[in-house]
Design a protein around this motif. Sequence first.
Motif, PDB file in Angstrom:
ATOM      1  N   LYS A 363       0.837  -1.205   0.000  1.00 25.63           N
ATOM      2  CA  LYS A 363       0.000   0.000   0.000  1.00 25.63           C
ATOM      3  C   LYS A 363       0.873   1.257   0.000  1.00 25.63           C
ATOM      4  N   GLU A 366       2.209   1.808  -3.417  1.00 21.15           N
ATOM      5  CA  GLU A 366       1.155   2.312  -4.301  1.00 21.15           C
ATOM      6  C   GLU A 366       0.914   3.802  -4.078  1.00 21.15           C
ATOM      7  N   GLU A 367       0.926   4.198  -2.822  1.00 20.56           N
ATOM      8  CA  GLU A 367       0.714   5.623  -2.519  1.00 20.56           C
ATOM      9  C   GLU A 367       1.817   6.484  -3.118  1.00 20.56           C
ATOM     10  N   ALA A 370       1.259   6.787  -6.791  1.00 22.36           N
ATOM     11  CA  ALA A 370       0.149   7.699  -7.070  1.00 22.36           C
ATOM     12  C   ALA A 370       0.563   9.157  -6.885  1.00 22.36           C
ATOM     13  N   LEU A 456       1.297  -4.484  -8.995  1.00 15.09           N
ATOM     14  CA  LEU A 456       1.050  -3.058  -9.245  1.00 15.09           C
ATOM     15  C   LEU A 456       0.395  -2.807 -10.600  1.00 15.09           C
ATOM     16  N   VAL A 459      -2.268  -0.160 -10.767  1.00 14.77           N
ATOM     17  CA  VAL A 459      -1.973   1.194 -10.276  1.00 14.77           C
ATOM     18  C   VAL A 459      -1.619   2.115 -11.440  1.00 14.77           C
TER      19      VAL A 459
END
Length: 712
Positions: A363, A366-367, A370, A456, A459
Motif C-alpha cells: 500500500k 502504491e501511494e 500515485a 502493481l 496502479v
Amino acid sequence: MTHWLPVLVHTPAHSQVAGPLTYRSELALAAGTLVRVPLGKREILGVVWDAAGDPVSSLLDPEKLRPIAGSLDGIAPLTPAWRQLVTFAASYYQRSAGEVALAALPPQLRDLNTLQLARRLKKHAKTADAALPDHSNAIESVALTAEQAGAIARFDLEAGPFLLFGATGSGKTEVYLHSVQQLLARDPSAQAMVMVPEINLTPQLEARFMARFNPLYGDNAVVSLHSGMTPAQRLKSWLAAHSGLARIVLGTRMAVFASMPNLKLIIVDEEHDPSYKQQEGARYSARDLAVYRGRLEGAKVLLGSATPSLESWHHSRPAREGGRYVRIEMPSRIGANAALPLVRRVDMNHQPKKCVFSPPLLKAIEERVARGEQSMVFLNRRGYAPVLHCADCDWKSECPHCSAYRVFHKIDRTLRCHHCGYTERVPRACPACGNPDIAPLGRGTERLEEHLAELLAHVRRPNSVSEQWPEGEPVRIARIDADTTKLKGELQAQLARVHSGEVDVLVGTQMIAKGHDFRRITLVAAVSPDNALFSSDFRAPERLFSLLMQAAGRAGRDADISGQSEMWIQTFHPKHPLFEALKRHDYPAFAAEQLKEREQAAMPPFSFQALVRAEARTQEVAQGFLTAASAAAADMMEAEHILPHITLYPAVPMSMQRVANVERAQMLIESPSRAALQRFLTAWQAVLHATRQQPEGKGLIRWAVDVDPLAI
Ligand code: ADP
Ligand code: ZN
Ligand code: ZN
C-alpha cells in the motif's frame, strides 16, 4: 665500470625467490628506476630496488650475472616512500615484494617494449603542454554548513588520521572537495588521492571533482585509476600521477599504490566497505594501507562513513582511552527541514503466510506511485530463484562442481552456478524422476520484479499527458543488478533513467544501496533481510546494519521531500536490537553493543587474525596440509620462543567447501598482539613452503595466507 643492481621482478607467488634478483649494468642506476631485464628466455619489466646490507656483488661470480636489457629513461624513479609502501605491504600480507610492486604498476608498462613506450611518453608530454589551466573561469562553490565548516577547521588544525562520521546526505563529499581545494591552493605541487569502494561510484565523483578542479588546474588535474579502464587509459593516468601533473587521483582500492611523488592528502570514502579488501593475490586492505601510507609520506588521511567499520570506530575512541584517530561528526542532513527516513518494521509473523510484499508495504508503495514519488526495493540475491525444486523426489538444482545450488534465471531459461559459472538450459522435467512439474523455490531480484509488476498492474501514475493512457500511465519498474548491467555503460544509463524520473519503482541488489545521490526516492524497502541476523560470520550484523543504513540513506535526500521518506524492513524479528538501533539511526549504540560482544569473545578489533586457506581435490589433502603445517608451527614456536600469544585453530572446511571441483579448507590463527602475529607469520612462511614439499603437501593445488581476513 660494472655495477650490480638488485632488481625486483614479478616472481610467481610461491617461488622461493622473495627478494630482488641481481643484474649487471654499465650504468649506476638509482633505486626506483624502471628497467627491462632478461629472465629465462623472456625480457620483462623490473624495478631497481634498494640494496640490502652488504653488496651482494662480492659474493657472486660477475661472469654469471646477466646484464639488464635497458632502462626506461623517460620515467623518473619511483620514490623511496613508494618502495617502502610496497615493502611493507608485501611483508604484512605475506607476499613477495616483486609480486606487489609489479602488480601496482600499469599493465602496459609491462607489455610495451622500450620503443613503444618512448612513443607513448612523447605523446603524453604533448597533451600535458596543451592542457594549460584557464584561470579566467569562475569555479563553482557552495556555502558550507556549520557542520561542514567545523569539520574542515578541525581537519586543518589537527594531524589525524581522521574518521569523518557523517550521516548519509550530510555532505561528506563537499568536505572532501573543500579539503582538497584548500590543500592545492596552498601548496603548488601537492597531490591528493580520493578512493571509493566501487568502480560504479567513480563516474559521479569524477564529474564533481572535474567540475571543481579542471577550471583551476587544467584538464589533466583529475585522473582516475580503476580496473574498468583500458590499459592505455590506465597508463595515461598513471604517468600523469607519477609525473606530478595530475593533482588528484580518484580510484578504487588499487589506487592506494599509485605513484604520487607529492602526495599530501588521502581520502577514503565509505571506509567501512568490504570492497577495500583485495580478495586474491596479495590480500591487502586499501583502507589500512592508506593509513600506513599517510604516516609514511606525511600525508593527512581522512576516512569517511555513515557507518564506520568497527575497527575504525574503535580507533577513533577518545585519545585518553587509547584512540588513535580523530573522530569528526556530522550528524545532520543537508537542508533546513532535512530528516533521516522513518524506519518502519513490518512483523512478518502477523502477515499473510508466504507473502513477499506485506499488504502495508504494498500500500505504501502504491501511494508513492500515485503521488509521483519513487520507491526502491532491495533484495541481496540476483536471478529468478536461488533453487529449482522437484516436489515429488526432492531433487534440487545443485551444481555438480560446487557445494551450492545453481540459480534459476528465467529470462534465458538457464540454471547458472554463481560460483563456477557452470550453466545449463533448464530441464523440461525433473532430471531425477521425470516429473514435468519442477518449481522455483525462494526468490531473487528477477522474480521480485516480475511479482511486483503483477501486484502493481492496476496502479496508475498521475499527471499523464499521454493520450494512450487517459487514466494515467502504468507503473514503470526497473531492475538494477549484476545481470542487467553486464554491458558497458548499461549501469550508468539505468541510473540516469532513475535520476531523470523515468522509473517509479527500482528493484535491485546492494548495487543500488550504496553511494548514489538519488533525489526523488521517498521509500526504501528491504524485503527479507533476516538471513544475515543468524549468520555464522561474526561480521554479518555489522555488514547488515551498514547496508540497511546505506539503503535508508538513499531515501529522502532532497530536503523538501525528506519529511515523508521511509525505510521499510520486513522481518520475523522486529524486536532484534539491530533493528531497534536502526530505527533510531543510532550507529554509536549499535557499535557499542557489537564492540562489547567482540571484546568478550576476544574478536577483532580486540584480537588479530589470519587465515591460511588450502585447496586440493579432496578435503583430506587440503586439511592434511594445514594440520601438518600447524604441527610444524608448534615445533617452530618452541624453537624460536614465540609460543605465547598465538592460537592455531584446527583446520576446517570453508563454508563454501567446494568450488569448480576444488575442495577448500582453512585454518584460523589468532593473537591479541598484531606484532606477535606478524612475527609468527613471517617465521612460518618457510615452514609452509617446506610442508608443501613433504608427503602431506602431495596433491595440494595451492595455499595462501589472508591477514586481517574479512570473512571467516
Ligand atoms: P554524503 O556523501 O554525506 O551522503 P553528499 O556529499 O552527497 O552527502 O551531499 C548530499 C547532497 O547535499 C548533495 O546533493 C550535495 O550536492 C548537497 N550539498 C552538500 N553540501 C552542501 C552545502 N553546503 N550546501 C548545499 N548543498 C550541499
Ligand atoms: Zn523429481
Ligand atoms: Zn558451480
